[in-house]
Design a protein around this motif. Structure first.
Motif, PDB file in Angstrom:
ATOM      1  N   GLU A  13      26.455  47.016  46.586  1.00  0.00           N
ATOM      2  CA  GLU A  13      26.898  45.952  45.677  1.00  0.00           C
ATOM      3  C   GLU A  13      28.409  46.031  45.450  1.00  0.00           C
ATOM      4  O   GLU A  13      29.090  45.000  45.397  1.00  0.00           O
ATOM      5  CB  GLU A  13      26.147  46.059  44.354  1.00  0.00           C
ATOM      6  N   ALA A  14      28.943  47.253  45.318  1.00  0.00           N
ATOM      7  CA  ALA A  14      30.388  47.400  45.108  1.00  0.00           C
ATOM      8  C   ALA A  14      31.160  46.876  46.315  1.00  0.00           C
ATOM      9  O   ALA A  14      32.212  46.224  46.165  1.00  0.00           O
ATOM     10  CB  ALA A  14      30.721  48.867  44.851  1.00  0.00           C
ATOM     11  N   LEU A  15      30.680  47.154  47.526  1.00  0.00           N
ATOM     12  CA  LEU A  15      31.359  46.654  48.723  1.00  0.00           C
ATOM     13  C   LEU A  15      31.250  45.136  48.838  1.00  0.00           C
ATOM     14  O   LEU A  15      32.208  44.460  49.255  1.00  0.00           O
ATOM     15  CB  LEU A  15      30.778  47.315  49.964  1.00  0.00           C
ATOM     16  N   GLN A  16      30.106  44.577  48.458  1.00  0.00           N
ATOM     17  CA  GLN A  16      29.959  43.119  48.483  1.00  0.00           C
ATOM     18  C   GLN A  16      30.931  42.465  47.500  1.00  0.00           C
ATOM     19  O   GLN A  16      31.566  41.445  47.815  1.00  0.00           O
ATOM     20  CB  GLN A  16      28.510  42.755  48.154  1.00  0.00           C
ATOM     21  N   ILE A  17      31.040  43.045  46.323  1.00  0.00           N
ATOM     22  CA  ILE A  17      31.992  42.518  45.333  1.00  0.00           C
ATOM     23  C   ILE A  17      33.415  42.619  45.876  1.00  0.00           C
ATOM     24  O   ILE A  17      34.238  41.706  45.706  1.00  0.00           O
ATOM     25  CB  ILE A  17      31.849  43.277  44.002  1.00  0.00           C
ATOM     26  N   ALA A  18      33.720  43.741  46.545  1.00  0.00           N
ATOM     27  CA  ALA A  18      35.064  43.922  47.091  1.00  0.00           C
ATOM     28  C   ALA A  18      35.388  42.860  48.133  1.00  0.00           C
ATOM     29  O   ALA A  18      36.497  42.314  48.157  1.00  0.00           O
ATOM     30  CB  ALA A  18      35.185  45.318  47.702  1.00  0.00           C
ATOM     31  N   VAL A  19      34.421  42.542  48.994  1.00  0.00           N
ATOM     32  CA  VAL A  19      34.654  41.507  50.007  1.00  0.00           C
ATOM     33  C   VAL A  19      34.962  40.173  49.350  1.00  0.00           C
ATOM     34  O   VAL A  19      35.914  39.466  49.729  1.00  0.00           O
ATOM     35  CB  VAL A  19      33.433  41.387  50.941  1.00  0.00           C
ATOM     36  N   VAL A  20      34.190  39.811  48.327  1.00  0.00           N
ATOM     37  CA  VAL A  20      34.377  38.523  47.662  1.00  0.00           C
ATOM     38  C   VAL A  20      35.715  38.485  46.926  1.00  0.00           C
ATOM     39  O   VAL A  20      36.505  37.539  47.068  1.00  0.00           O
ATOM     40  CB  VAL A  20      33.205  38.237  46.702  1.00  0.00           C
ATOM     41  N   LYS A  21      35.991  39.524  46.133  1.00  0.00           N
ATOM     42  CA  LYS A  21      37.205  39.508  45.317  1.00  0.00           C
ATOM     43  C   LYS A  21      38.465  39.571  46.166  1.00  0.00           C
ATOM     44  O   LYS A  21      39.460  38.896  45.878  1.00  0.00           O
ATOM     45  CB  LYS A  21      37.166  40.662  44.312  1.00  0.00           C
ATOM     46  N   CYS A  22      38.449  40.363  47.222  1.00  0.00           N
ATOM     47  CA  CYS A  22      39.618  40.424  48.100  1.00  0.00           C
ATOM     48  C   CYS A  22      39.800  39.114  48.856  1.00  0.00           C
ATOM     49  O   CYS A  22      40.935  38.662  49.058  1.00  0.00           O
ATOM     50  CB  CYS A  22      39.489  41.597  49.069  1.00  0.00           C
ATOM     51  N   SER A  23      38.700  38.496  49.259  1.00  0.00           N
ATOM     52  CA  SER A  23      38.808  37.206  49.948  1.00  0.00           C
ATOM     53  C   SER A  23      39.342  36.133  49.016  1.00  0.00           C
ATOM     54  O   SER A  23      40.130  35.266  49.431  1.00  0.00           O
ATOM     55  CB  SER A  23      37.446  36.793  50.499  1.00  0.00           C
ATOM     56  N   GLU A  24      38.929  36.157  47.747  1.00  0.00           N
ATOM     57  CA  GLU A  24      39.427  35.175  46.795  1.00  0.00           C
ATOM     58  C   GLU A  24      40.932  35.277  46.615  1.00  0.00           C
ATOM     59  O   GLU A  24      41.603  34.280  46.343  1.00  0.00           O
ATOM     60  CB  GLU A  24      38.742  35.375  45.441  1.00  0.00           C
ATOM     61  N   ARG A  25      41.467  36.482  46.772  1.00  0.00           N
ATOM     62  CA  ARG A  25      42.906  36.690  46.599  1.00  0.00           C
ATOM     63  C   ARG A  25      43.643  36.751  47.931  1.00  0.00           C
ATOM     64  O   ARG A  25      44.794  37.170  47.989  1.00  0.00           O
ATOM     65  CB  ARG A  25      43.127  37.968  45.797  1.00  0.00           C
ATOM     66  N   CYS A  26      42.965  36.354  49.007  1.00  0.00           N
ATOM     67  CA  CYS A  26      43.564  36.278  50.345  1.00  0.00           C
ATOM     68  C   CYS A  26      44.034  37.632  50.860  1.00  0.00           C
ATOM     69  O   CYS A  26      44.966  37.713  51.663  1.00  0.00           O
ATOM     70  CB  CYS A  26      44.728  35.275  50.376  1.00  0.00           C
ATOM     71  N   LEU A  27      43.401  38.696  50.421  1.00  0.00           N
ATOM     72  CA  LEU A  27      43.660  40.029  50.958  1.00  0.00           C
ATOM     73  C   LEU A  27      42.693  40.244  52.130  1.00  0.00           C
ATOM     74  O   LEU A  27      41.690  40.944  52.023  1.00  0.00           O
ATOM     75  CB  LEU A  27      43.466  41.089  49.873  1.00  0.00           C
ATOM     76  N   TYR A  28      43.026  39.626  53.251  1.00  0.00           N
ATOM     77  CA  TYR A  28      42.078  39.522  54.347  1.00  0.00           C
ATOM     78  C   TYR A  28      41.769  40.874  54.981  1.00  0.00           C
ATOM     79  O   TYR A  28      40.615  41.148  55.331  1.00  0.00           O
ATOM     80  CB  TYR A  28      42.606  38.551  55.404  1.00  0.00           C
ATOM     81  N   ASN A  29      42.770  41.727  55.156  1.00  0.00           N
ATOM     82  CA  ASN A  29      42.523  43.013  55.795  1.00  0.00           C
ATOM     83  C   ASN A  29      41.642  43.906  54.930  1.00  0.00           C
ATOM     84  O   ASN A  29      40.767  44.608  55.443  1.00  0.00           O
ATOM     85  CB  ASN A  29      43.844  43.714  56.104  1.00  0.00           C
ATOM     86  N   SER A  30      41.876  43.875  53.612  1.00  0.00           N
ATOM     87  CA  SER A  30      41.032  44.668  52.717  1.00  0.00           C
ATOM     88  C   SER A  30      39.602  44.139  52.720  1.00  0.00           C
ATOM     89  O   SER A  30      38.636  44.913  52.694  1.00  0.00           O
ATOM     90  CB  SER A  30      41.603  44.643  51.297  1.00  0.00           C
ATOM     91  N   ALA A  31      39.464  42.807  52.744  1.00  0.00           N
ATOM     92  CA  ALA A  31      38.127  42.210  52.793  1.00  0.00           C
ATOM     93  C   ALA A  31      37.424  42.570  54.102  1.00  0.00           C
ATOM     94  O   ALA A  31      36.225  42.898  54.120  1.00  0.00           O
ATOM     95  CB  ALA A  31      38.225  40.696  52.642  1.00  0.00           C
TER      96      ALA A  31
END
Length: 666
Positions: A13-31
């Motif tokens: 769940e933490a990794l799924q949240i990280a993908v969504v939140k990083c994508s929302e902020r356009c942090l593509y490499n982190s996502a």
């Protein structure tokens, strides 16, 4: 590392949240990094979870838990979607202007930080005085604010690249700066002043603005403050891999890493960060390998962790093992280009031309305009000795990404091959500016200055490389040779003994080179280094030491077992009280791998170094009137077909002296 089903579910769940939140902020490499790690987790779907699925609301799409932030995000949803679309279309200035118009940002620079009153209590909102009304920031959510300011930073980076001259051109000084950093830094300074409470806590922070401020401070060379904000960010949101990478870039020594570690959150990301940073600092050893295996038990097919495993073998100089790990990784993820430049370096050193050709073709077919692809193709042309074409591809990689470390260093190597020392020095200097931990660039600078016979400069750069790789014998050999050319034989001997200490194959049960019988356990030492030490002792008129090292050099032909007085040399070589087994930068595994490849007791056979040592010993025997030994050594030289004429002259003289002695004795 064994995680329960509940722990695995929480991690997922933490990794799924990280993908969504990083994508929302356009942090593509982190996502992307979080998504790859998420995909490598084994499937742990349970019956209870599947039955609860109809009423389950995933946390990745759940609303913001902060009601004030949630209200702001709901109010500005339309603008956020517009800004996000503009960012995705690479219209960064338009994206930023959706929330922060240019006239507002330009007016922000005229204010003074002293006008901002500190935040009193409650939600941390500052009491802004009337005289500083121009510094009142717009009331927008942290997500939208991050997107707008991040777009401004990216816009500045894009314009900086456009203003920069052609790579290695006459006007390419590497001094072009991002002009947007000042306004972003000023805005964030005001924002944190308004939202910081009296106890120094940023109330309601999500961690992303701290991350952005850390990036800006790092680009402004304020590294201590940047590290402080990065640490704050990972405490607020530890799943942002980009923040951990920025922290790694600021750490240049193992001591610094150990100082930072206690201040990090107790989280699996801290564990991964420590592993990754240790590899970036060229650390190796059984402890690091054990940590990596524990993480692979949790993420068995993670491309990132498999890359770390390959790099660990690479840093330990186990090139065969590293090549096998990269080959396995490529079979699992055939469309992944990340870190394939390291793979191409390994194939280049091993001279595996067919595999390197296949890799170059694969990278070009996937994306020929990725820096990694250009580096791989450049390595292929370098292996074919087409150095001009190799330089062309390395420059193309740098045109795409000026911070591509491999391209700068490898281009320096190519310029050395082309005898263009000025361009080589500039390439290595730019590599060091990108990453001061790159020992290859420091070593390349030393080599280039040594070619120019500027030994004082060469020595300084060699010492920098040896400081980064203290248990790499090649670094200390360079230091010793440079000291010898400067006439500092005593210091050169110490450096070359350190090279022997670093490169010798030793029994994992031995504690140090100073123990009794250690030299008998040493399977192999470099005869060239032994000869060089002996020659320096000879130059100091210390013939006993010179003779001992000459004998040890000759003994390497059959594995060192026949060295006369070899055990007595243990104390002479052990010039340092530390041992490779006890240092963080070396491992017993490395010595074991090398012994397997090199063949501990096989010896080197006759080499140019052992032949020179045998000739010196024969001449020494003549000077000390040990004619039988001189005759034996000269005869061995004739059998080896090395310096035959001089050896025959020694044989004639030795036999003549022995006959004379026999006659006089009779």
């Amino acid at each position: 590392m064994v995680l329960s089903a509940t722990d695995l579910l929480q991690l997922k769940e933490a990794l799924q949240i990280a993908v969504v939140k990083c994508s929302e902020r356009c942090l593509y490499n982190s996502a992307k990094w979080a998504a790859e790690l998420l995909d490598s987790l084994p499937d742990t779907t349970t019956t209870a979870a599947s039955t609860a699925a109809p009423t389950f609301v995933h946390p990745a799409i759940s609303p913001n838990t902060d009601p004030e932030e949630a209200a702001l995000e709901q109010r500005e949803l339309n603008k956020y979607l517009l800004a996000k679309s503009l960012f995705d279309c690479k219209e960064y200035d338009r994206c930023s202007a959706v929330f922060l118009p240019d006239n507002f940002l330009s007016g922000l620079l005229s204010g003074k930080p002293d006008d901002i009153a500190p935040s009193p209590k409650g939600k941390g909102k500052a009491a802004v005085s009337e005289s500083s009304s121009e510094d009142v920031l717009p009331e927008i959510s942290q997500k939208s604010l991050f997107l707008a300011l991040y777009a401004k930073v990216i816009s500045g980076e894009k314009k900086r690249d456009e203003d920069t001259e052609m790579v290695m051109g006459p006007q390419d000084l590497g001094s072009t700066v991002n002009k947007q950093l000042l306004v972003v830094s000023r805005f964030l300074e005001i924002w944190f002043a308004q939202h910081t409470s009296e106890d120094g806590e940023v109330v309601g922070s999500q961690g992303f603005l701290e991350y952005l401020y850390g990036i800006v401070l790092a680009k402004e060379k304020n590294e201590s403050a940047a590290m402080d904000y990065f640490v704050r960010s990972v405490h607020q949101f530890p799943m942002n891999w980009g923040c951990w990478l920025e922290m790694t870039n600021l750490i240049s020594r193992v001591e610094h890493l150990n100082q930072i570690s206690p201040h990090l959150p107790q989280h699996i990301m801290s564990f991964i960060f420590h592993l990754h940073t240790s590899l970036e600092l060229y650390q190796q050893g059984p402890n690091l390998a054990h940590q990596l295996d524990e993480l692979l038990n949790v993420f068995p097919t993670s491309a990132f962790l498999l890359t770390c495993k390959a790099l660990l073998a690479y840093h330990s100089k186990d090139l065969i093992g590293a090549e096998q790990y990269f080959g396995y990784l490529l079979s699992l993820h055939p469309h992944r280009l990340d870190s394939l430049d390291h793979y191409s370096n390994i194939l280049y050193v091993l001279e595996l031309r067919p595999k390197l050709a296949f890799l170059a073709h694969l990278c070009s077919s996937l994306d020929k305009f990725r820096p990694e692809s250009c580096v791989v193709v450049g390595n292929y042309y370098s292996l074919l000795s087409q150095h001009e074409k190799a330089v062309q591809y390395f420059r193309r990689a740098l045109t795409l990404d000026r911070s591509c470390l491999s391209a700068w260093t490898l281009m320096g190597h190519e310029y050395v091959e082309l005898k263009n020392t000025h361009a080589a020095i500039e390439s290595y200097r730019r590599a060091v500016e990108v990453n001061r931990r790159d020992y290859r660039a420091w070593y390349g600078l030393g080599q280039t200055y040594e070619v120019l016979e500027m030994h004082a400069y060469a020595l300084w750069y060699y010492k920098k490389a040896a400081g980064i790789r203290p248990w790499d014998g090649k670094m200390w050999m360079a230091v010793g040779s440079c000291l010898q050319k400067m006439g500092r034989n005593r210091d050169g001997i110490k450096a070359l003994k350190r090279a022997l200490l670093a490169d010798s194959y030793y029994d994992s049960t031995s504690s140090s080179f100073g123990s009794v019988g250690t030299m008998d356990r040493m399977a192999h030492m470099d005869p060239d280094v032994l000869l060089q030490i002996a020659q320096m002792y000879d130059g100091l008129d210390e013939e006993d030491e010179a003779k001992a090292y000459m004998e040890l050099c000759v003994a390497q032909e059959d594995g060192g077992a026949s060295a006369e007085g070899g055990a007595n040399l243990g104390d002479s070589i052990a010039i340092h009280h530390d041992s490779p087994g006890g240092g963080a930068g070396a491992s017993d595994d490395e010595g074991g791998d090398r012994a397997e490849r090199g063949g501990g007791s096989e010896g080197t056979g006759v080499t140019a170094a052992t032949s020179k040592a045998r000739m010196w010993l024969a001449q020494y025997a003549m000077r000390t009137e040990d004619y039988s030994t001189a005759n034996r050594l000269a005869t061995e030289l004739c059998q080896d077909n090395v310096e035959v004429e001089e050896a025959k002259a020694l044989i004639r003289e030795a036999r003549s002296r022995m006959e004379s002695a026999s006659t006089w004795g009779g």
